[in-house]
Enzyme design. Sequence first.
Site, short mmCIF file in Angstrom:
data_model
loop_
_atom_site.label_atom_id
_atom_site.label_comp_id
_atom_site.label_asym_id
_atom_site.label_seq_id
_atom_site.Cartn_x
_atom_site.Cartn_y
_atom_site.Cartn_z
N HIS A 28 15.20 -16.08 19.90
CA HIS A 28 15.09 -15.15 18.77
C HIS A 28 14.37 -15.78 17.60
O HIS A 28 13.40 -15.24 17.07
CB HIS A 28 16.49 -14.67 18.35
N GLU A 50 24.10 -16.28 11.54
CA GLU A 50 25.17 -15.48 12.14
C GLU A 50 26.47 -16.28 12.16
O GLU A 50 27.54 -15.75 11.83
CB GLU A 50 24.78 -15.06 13.56
N HIS A 83 15.13 -7.36 22.51
CA HIS A 83 14.04 -8.35 22.40
C HIS A 83 13.47 -8.67 23.78
O HIS A 83 12.24 -8.78 23.94
CB HIS A 83 14.56 -9.63 21.74
N GLU A 132 10.73 -14.65 16.13
CA GLU A 132 10.69 -14.46 14.69
C GLU A 132 10.54 -15.74 13.88
O GLU A 132 10.75 -15.74 12.67
CB GLU A 132 11.95 -13.71 14.24
#
Length: 287
Positions: free
Chosen positions: A171, A114, A234, A202
Amino acid sequence: MKKVLALGLILMMLLGCMSIASAEEVKPVILVVSFGTSYNDNRELTIGAVEADIQAAYPDWEVRRAFTAQTIIDILAERDGIQTDNVTEAMERLVADGVKKVVLQPTHLMHGYEYDDVMAEITPYIDQFDSFAVGEPLLSSIEDYEGVIDALLAENENVGSEDVALVYMGHGTEHFANAAYSQLQALMRAEGYENAFVGTVESFPGLDDMLSQVAVFGATKVILQPLMVVAGDHANNDMAGDEADSWKTAFTQAGYEVECVIEGLGQNQAVRDIYVEHVGAAIESIG
């Protein structure tokens, strides 16, 4: 004729002064860039709180918002009529508004994909400003890690318990920056926090790793909390949902008493203070 020339000269001077004054009125901008969330209540408790603290710390700057998740932007626009710029739109707006001094502060946890995408998007625009700086993500130095650990654990009443495991769910990413999660837990151990664990949805360490580590530790109760700025999808589903593949379900079926804390990192004042410090460092870098 002389009067006409004199009046024209005066008019030009006035217009010039107005132009200078107008330019001076354009505030420098701190552009806060977040992934975004469709959870309206938690968005303002987290991202909104980070932005508010930055604005309070730097009142002479204008704070603006941009999201990186176009899906979130589209949902908010269609469902709630909320218009939010993506990074490219935010940069275009800064240029169009005549802003000359900019600090971009990401609320991302690390220098992952990101962050890389944001840097790629802003690069074509940087030369159009007199001054431009990018603040660091949350976990960028050992001091940042220590600050986050203190924010999570320094006053946590369950620290040191042999019966309670504090499990933080991040995450996760395929980016090499994913090592930040393991480093965070390693530093927790180095500081004596034996009952704190850090996993990811993940990537590694995953849910199975958390189940294994907690079993070895020997806790009877697990407190789950998101290691994410926002307690969004999440946190509410992957972590605390009732579905068969949620962390809550997995730990419950493994025989633990489970408590879920639906609270994003952005709700933690000490975490927000780190972002404010990163903005300050970026501002100092451009003078």
